[in-house]
Design a protein around this motif. Structure first.
Motif, PDB file in Angstrom:
ATOM      1  N   ARG A  54       0.832  -1.207   0.000  1.00 19.15           N
ATOM      2  CA  ARG A  54       0.000   0.000   0.000  1.00 19.15           C
ATOM      3  C   ARG A  54       0.867   1.257   0.000  1.00 19.15           C
ATOM      4  NH1 ARG A  54      -4.028   1.751   2.771  1.00 19.15           N
ATOM      5  NH2 ARG A  54      -2.988   1.516   4.763  1.00 19.15           N
ATOM      6  N   TYR A 100       2.837   9.169  12.420  1.00 21.02           N
ATOM      7  CA  TYR A 100       3.280  10.140  11.410  1.00 21.02           C
ATOM      8  C   TYR A 100       2.784   9.727  10.034  1.00 21.02           C
ATOM      9  CZ  TYR A 100       6.132  12.822   8.202  1.00 21.02           C
ATOM     10  OH  TYR A 100       6.543  13.647   7.178  1.00 21.02           O
ATOM     11  N   THR A 101       2.055  10.612   9.373  1.00 22.43           N
ATOM     12  CA  THR A 101       1.563  10.334   8.024  1.00 22.43           C
ATOM     13  C   THR A 101       1.570  11.612   7.198  1.00 22.43           C
ATOM     14  OG1 THR A 101      -0.324   9.532   6.722  1.00 22.43           O
ATOM     15  CG2 THR A 101      -0.848  10.683   8.767  1.00 22.43           C
ATOM     16  N   GLY A 107      -0.620   6.307   9.886  1.00 16.00           N
ATOM     17  CA  GLY A 107       0.807   6.436  10.181  1.00 16.00           C
ATOM     18  C   GLY A 107       1.348   5.261  10.974  1.00 16.00           C
ATOM     19  N   LEU A 110       4.293   1.513   8.279  1.00 15.93           N
ATOM     20  CA  LEU A 110       5.729   1.241   8.172  1.00 15.93           C
ATOM     21  C   LEU A 110       6.282   0.696   9.493  1.00 15.93           C
ATOM     22  CD1 LEU A 110       7.959   1.536   6.016  1.00 15.93           C
ATOM     23  CD2 LEU A 110       8.467   3.788   6.980  1.00 15.93           C
ATOM     24  N   THR A 130      12.246   4.547  -3.360  1.00 20.26           N
ATOM     25  CA  THR A 130      12.380   3.801  -2.111  1.00 20.26           C
ATOM     26  C   THR A 130      12.368   2.313  -2.396  1.00 20.26           C
ATOM     27  OG1 THR A 130      11.215   5.562  -0.920  1.00 20.26           O
ATOM     28  CG2 THR A 130      11.275   3.379   0.136  1.00 20.26           C
TER      29      THR A 130
HETATM   30  N1  LIG Z   1       7.342   4.100  -0.441  1.00 20.58           N
HETATM   31  C1  LIG Z   1       7.278   5.318   0.132  1.00 20.58           C
HETATM   32  N2  LIG Z   1       7.624   6.432  -0.577  1.00 20.58           N
HETATM   33  C2  LIG Z   1       7.559   7.662  -0.020  1.00 20.58           C
HETATM   34  N3  LIG Z   1       7.145   7.890   1.256  1.00 20.58           N
HETATM   35  C3  LIG Z   1       6.779   6.830   1.998  1.00 20.58           C
HETATM   36  C4  LIG Z   1       6.827   5.484   1.492  1.00 20.58           C
HETATM   37  N4  LIG Z   1       6.419   4.659   2.465  1.00 20.58           N
HETATM   38  C5  LIG Z   1       6.136   5.432   3.531  1.00 20.58           C
HETATM   39  N5  LIG Z   1       6.352   6.739   3.256  1.00 20.58           N
HETATM   40  C6  LIG Z   1       6.195   7.885   4.171  1.00 20.58           C
HETATM   41  O1  LIG Z   1       6.177   7.419   5.504  1.00 20.58           O
HETATM   42  C7  LIG Z   1       4.956   7.816   6.133  1.00 20.58           C
HETATM   43  C8  LIG Z   1       4.558   6.785   7.151  1.00 20.58           C
HETATM   44  O2  LIG Z   1       4.184   5.565   6.476  1.00 20.58           O
HETATM   45  P1  LIG Z   1       3.121   4.616   7.160  1.00 20.58           P
HETATM   46  O3  LIG Z   1       2.886   3.441   6.292  1.00 20.58           O
HETATM   47  O4  LIG Z   1       3.581   4.348   8.554  1.00 20.58           O
HETATM   48  O5  LIG Z   1       1.823   5.548   7.276  1.00 20.58           O
HETATM   49  P2  LIG Z   1       0.718   5.889   6.179  1.00 20.58           P
HETATM   50  O6  LIG Z   1       0.926   5.071   4.951  1.00 20.58           O
HETATM   51  O7  LIG Z   1       0.715   7.367   5.996  1.00 20.58           O
HETATM   52  O8  LIG Z   1      -0.622   5.453   6.916  1.00 20.58           O
HETATM   53  P3  LIG Z   1      -1.111   3.927   7.179  1.00 20.58           P
HETATM   54  O9  LIG Z   1      -0.079   3.003   6.616  1.00 20.58           O
HETATM   55  O10 LIG Z   1      -1.208   3.812   8.671  1.00 20.58           O
HETATM   56  O11 LIG Z   1      -2.407   3.849   6.475  1.00 20.58           O
HETATM   57  C9  LIG Z   1       3.972   8.033   5.012  1.00 20.58           C
HETATM   58  O12 LIG Z   1       2.910   8.881   5.352  1.00 20.58           O
HETATM   59  C10 LIG Z   1       4.884   8.632   3.942  1.00 20.58           C
HETATM   60  O13 LIG Z   1       5.127   9.997   4.183  1.00 20.58           O
END
Ligand SMILES: Nc1ncnc2c1ncn2[C@@H]1O[C@H](COP(=O)(O)OP(=O)(O)OP(=O)(O)O)[C@@H](O)[C@H]1O
Ligand SMILES: [Mg+2]
Length: 139
Positions: A54, A100-101, A107, A110, A130
């Motif tokens: 995702r 953090y999102t 957030g 990850l 990435t």
């Molecule tokens: N592949 C990626 N490329 C760029 N930024 C990323 C990537 N993966 C994560 N991030 C950054 O890291 C943040 C945190 O990711 P995380 O998966 O924890 O939260 P989210 O995707 O915003 O929300 P959730 O996964 O809880 O629905 C994201 O909001 C984004 O800013």
């Protein structure tokens, strides 16, 4: 570097839409069953893969996943790799902070994925993309 040598064929799945996230889950589940991971570990692995797929889709603007059966010489496991050529992650510590999102999510994806896996590595370059690599080992 993650110490993991391939023991079988790499499966690759492009990630360009929600259906592809489902396909990644299916590939990962099948690999986990073939490697005889416990049901609990299968679920942890598939959940982590789902979150990472995702992120590849939403934050990375799409990319692909690879699912690879591996060994470290003592244990078998599954290596999952997610690659995108999106904006990259400028502050990795922040990205791993619960809550953090940048996209109105929870957030938790990850950080949660890292907790569910045994090995976890992020390589990211702002403006270039990435790559997230992670392994679940059999117990
Ligand atoms: N592949 C990626 N490329 C760029 N930024 C990323 C990537 N993966 C994560 N991030 C950054 O890291 C943040 C945190 O990711 P995380 O998966 O924890 O939260 P989210 O995707 O915003 O929300 P959730 O996964 O809880 O629905 C994201 O909001 C984004 O800013
Ligand atoms: Mg996420």
């Amino acid at each position: 570097m993650i110490n993991a040598e391939p023991t079988g064929e790499t499966r690759r799945q492009g990630i360009g839409g929600d259906d592809d996230v489902v396909r990644v889950r299916q590939l990962v589940r099948a690999a986990a069953v073939a490697t005889k991971l416990s049901l609990v570990d299968q679920t942890k692995l598939v959940t982590a893969a789902s979150e990472l797929a995702r992120n590849t889709l939403i934050h990375g603007g799409g990319g692909y996943a690879e699912v690879i059966p591996v060994t470290n010489g003592r244990r078998n496991g599954i290596l999952i790799v997610f690659v995108d050529d999106g904006p990259g992650i400028v502050d990795l510590d922040l990205a791993f902070t619960d809550g953090y999102t940048t996209a109105g999510g929870l957030g938790l994806g990850l950080s949660g994925a890292r907790r569910l896996m045994d090995e976890f590595r992020v390589e990211t370059t702002p403006g270039e993309g990435t790559t997230v690599s992670a392994v679940k080992w059999e117990r």
